[in-house]
Enzyme design. Structure first.
Site, PDB file in Angstrom:
ATOM      1  N   SER A  72       0.815  -1.214   0.000  1.00  0.00           N
ATOM      2  CA  SER A  72       0.000   0.000   0.000  1.00  0.00           C
ATOM      3  C   SER A  72       0.847   1.262   0.000  1.00  0.00           C
ATOM      4  O   SER A  72       0.457   2.278  -0.585  1.00  0.00           O
ATOM      5  CB  SER A  72      -0.925   0.013   1.231  1.00  0.00           C
ATOM      6  OG  SER A  72      -1.915  -0.984   1.128  1.00  0.00           O
ATOM      7  N   GLU A  99       4.888   0.370  14.507  1.00  0.00           N
ATOM      8  CA  GLU A  99       5.340   1.629  13.931  1.00  0.00           C
ATOM      9  C   GLU A  99       6.384   2.346  14.789  1.00  0.00           C
ATOM     10  O   GLU A  99       7.356   2.899  14.278  1.00  0.00           O
ATOM     11  CB  GLU A  99       4.147   2.553  13.676  1.00  0.00           C
ATOM     12  CG  GLU A  99       3.223   2.102  12.559  1.00  0.00           C
ATOM     13  CD  GLU A  99       2.182   1.090  13.014  1.00  0.00           C
ATOM     14  OE1 GLU A  99       2.224   0.678  14.199  1.00  0.00           O
ATOM     15  OE2 GLU A  99       1.330   0.699  12.189  1.00  0.00           O
ATOM     16  N   HIS A 149      -1.746   7.593   2.210  1.00  0.00           N
ATOM     17  CA  HIS A 149      -3.143   7.733   2.634  1.00  0.00           C
ATOM     18  C   HIS A 149      -3.264   9.006   3.475  1.00  0.00           C
ATOM     19  O   HIS A 149      -3.597   8.978   4.653  1.00  0.00           O
ATOM     20  CB  HIS A 149      -3.621   6.495   3.399  1.00  0.00           C
ATOM     21  CG  HIS A 149      -3.605   5.238   2.580  1.00  0.00           C
ATOM     22  ND1 HIS A 149      -2.452   4.744   2.003  1.00  0.00           N
ATOM     23  CD2 HIS A 149      -4.598   4.375   2.244  1.00  0.00           C
ATOM     24  CE1 HIS A 149      -2.733   3.629   1.344  1.00  0.00           C
ATOM     25  NE2 HIS A 149      -4.043   3.388   1.458  1.00  0.00           N
ATOM     26  N   ASP A 157     -12.087   3.571   4.320  1.00  0.00           N
ATOM     27  CA  ASP A 157     -11.559   3.155   5.622  1.00  0.00           C
ATOM     28  C   ASP A 157     -12.087   4.047   6.743  1.00  0.00           C
ATOM     29  O   ASP A 157     -12.077   3.654   7.905  1.00  0.00           O
ATOM     30  CB  ASP A 157     -10.031   3.184   5.623  1.00  0.00           C
ATOM     31  CG  ASP A 157      -9.445   2.019   4.844  1.00  0.00           C
ATOM     32  OD1 ASP A 157     -10.181   1.043   4.608  1.00  0.00           O
ATOM     33  OD2 ASP A 157      -8.270   2.084   4.482  1.00  0.00           O
ATOM     34  N   HIS A 161      -8.907   5.976   9.888  1.00  0.00           N
ATOM     35  CA  HIS A 161      -7.713   5.995   9.038  1.00  0.00           C
ATOM     36  C   HIS A 161      -7.500   7.338   8.347  1.00  0.00           C
ATOM     37  O   HIS A 161      -6.495   7.515   7.648  1.00  0.00           O
ATOM     38  CB  HIS A 161      -7.809   4.902   7.964  1.00  0.00           C
ATOM     39  CG  HIS A 161      -7.591   3.527   8.475  1.00  0.00           C
ATOM     40  ND1 HIS A 161      -8.358   2.969   9.486  1.00  0.00           N
ATOM     41  CD2 HIS A 161      -6.688   2.562   8.133  1.00  0.00           C
ATOM     42  CE1 HIS A 161      -7.943   1.737   9.733  1.00  0.00           C
ATOM     43  NE2 HIS A 161      -6.933   1.457   8.919  1.00  0.00           N
ATOM     44  N   ARG A 207      -3.290   8.437  -1.684  1.00  0.00           N
ATOM     45  CA  ARG A 207      -3.734   7.161  -2.247  1.00  0.00           C
ATOM     46  C   ARG A 207      -4.372   7.407  -3.608  1.00  0.00           C
ATOM     47  O   ARG A 207      -4.200   6.615  -4.540  1.00  0.00           O
ATOM     48  CB  ARG A 207      -4.743   6.510  -1.302  1.00  0.00           C
ATOM     49  CG  ARG A 207      -5.336   5.213  -1.834  1.00  0.00           C
ATOM     50  CD  ARG A 207      -6.474   4.753  -0.955  1.00  0.00           C
ATOM     51  NE  ARG A 207      -6.962   3.432  -1.310  1.00  0.00           N
ATOM     52  CZ  ARG A 207      -8.011   2.861  -0.749  1.00  0.00           C
ATOM     53  NH1 ARG A 207      -8.688   3.481   0.195  1.00  0.00           N
ATOM     54  NH2 ARG A 207      -8.387   1.658  -1.132  1.00  0.00           N
TER      55      ARG A 207
END
Length: 360
Positions: A72, A99, A149, A157, A161, A207
């Site tokens: 992604s 992360e 994103h 999402d 998100h 995105r």
């Protein structure tokens, strides 16, 4: 041992010395992609993936990976193997869904020297990385963080998100350079600048696919390095439309419509606030003169934009959470459309004219 290695492998030894000294081959960036509007729309995450592979081909010290989102994030370095127990020479690191630890490892690699490391995830998950991001900024290490994103434009999402306050949050962090490029070419140039900077960098990418800015028409190559630059420079403009990322296209479309009704609008792309703030005052004033009504457009929190638009300017932003729907629908419903930009621009001009009349 180093002496024996140098004698046995002189070319590799010279390459290693250059890496440790931070010396790049001349014209290393000549292979970075240049995109044409004829290629159609492209997301900045896709453009970033192509730029990253060009960087990796030119710089053997470029290494990194994603928090289980490489597909992604578009961060796979193609043909360069996976780093691990089986192959410790691979250049793709699989950090896993952690992360904070990823960012800490990236910082550690940068502190060692000789390598240019990167870590990637969705922009909303930068919250999990904040302690390590802050340490990168405190230490001034050359860590590169790739965030995709980047806004409500990511779509279904939904609010969990969709970043809202994240751009403002990262821009508030001293020592961190943030890029939110408007198209594929701004993205490629952002990578060139990011590799050459000494401190940490965050690249914030879409995105959704975006139209390509024509490098023959716009000064993308020099403009991105200065943080902000003029795309449409109407003489004696009535107002300024300044935007970042995907919203730059809205500004361009709105300016073209305003021109049909005799309203002269300058359009400014501002991919990096930090680089723009470092420019001489003369340059900043030439791009964003303080005496011209300014409308900012960005799909995120509005708080810090007053620094650039002043008390008499206006901001089309987002100070509440998003919604779950296709990206283009969310953007349209939440005010990131040409009609709303036109309405707010005309309202700003009326207010400016009223204030000028009252002052007279």
């Amino acid at each position: 041992m180093v002496g024996r290695y140098s004698q046995k492998y002189p070319e590799l030894s010279h390459q290693l010395k250059n890496m440790m000294d931070g010396v790049f081959l001349k014209d290393w960036d000549s292979s970075l992609p240049l995109f044409s509007p004829n290629e159609g729309s492209i997301s900045t995450r896709d453009a970033s993936g192509k730029a990253m592979n060009a960087v990796a081909a030119a710089l053997p010290g470029f290494i990194g990976g994603s928090a289980d989102l490489a597909g992604s994030n578009r961060t796979t370095l193609k043909g360069l193997g996976d780093f691990g127990f089986v192959d410790n020479q691979g250049r793709n690191i699989h950090f896993g869904v952690r992360e904070h630890a990823m960012a800490a490892m990236v910082n550690g690699i940068a502190l060692h020297g000789g390598l240019i490391p990167f870590g990637a995830t969705f922009f909303n998950f930068s919250d999990y990385m904040r302690p390590s991001l802050r340490l990168a900024a405190l230490m001034g290490v050359h860590s590169i963080f790739v965030f995709t994103h980047d806004s409500i434009g990511l779509g279904q999402d939904g609010p969990t998100h969709q970043p809202i306050e994240h751009l403002t949050s990262l821009r508030a962090m001293p020592g961190l350079t943030v890029f939110r490029p408007a198209d594929a070419n701004e993205t490629a140039v952002a990578w060139r600048v990011a590799v050459g900077l000494l401190g940490p960098v965050a690249l914030v990418l879409t995105r959704q696919a975006l139209p390509v800015l024509d490098p023959k028409q716009y000064s993308v190559r020099t403009g991105v390095a200065k943080g902000a630059y003029v795309l449409i420079n109407e003489p004696d403009p009535d107002l300024i439309l300044v935007a970042t990322g995907s919203e730059v296209q809205l500004a361009l479309e709105a300016a073209q419509t305003l021109a049909k009704s005799g309203i002269r609008a300058r359009v400014v792309s501002m991919p990096s606030w930090e680089l723009f703030a470092k420019q001489p005052a003369e340059y900043r004033d030439s791009v964003l003169p303080i005496n011209i009504p300014t409308l900012a457009i960005e799909a995120g929190a509005t708080l810090c934009w007053y620094k650039w638009v002043g008390r008499t300017g206006d901001i089309i932003g987002l100070d509440h959470f998003g919604a779950s729907a296709p990206g283009e629908v969310v953007m349209e419903k939440l005010g990131f459309n040409v009609d709303n930009v036109l309405q707010r621009a005309r309202k700003l001009l009326r207010q400016a004219k009223s204030s000028a009349t009252a002052a007279a």
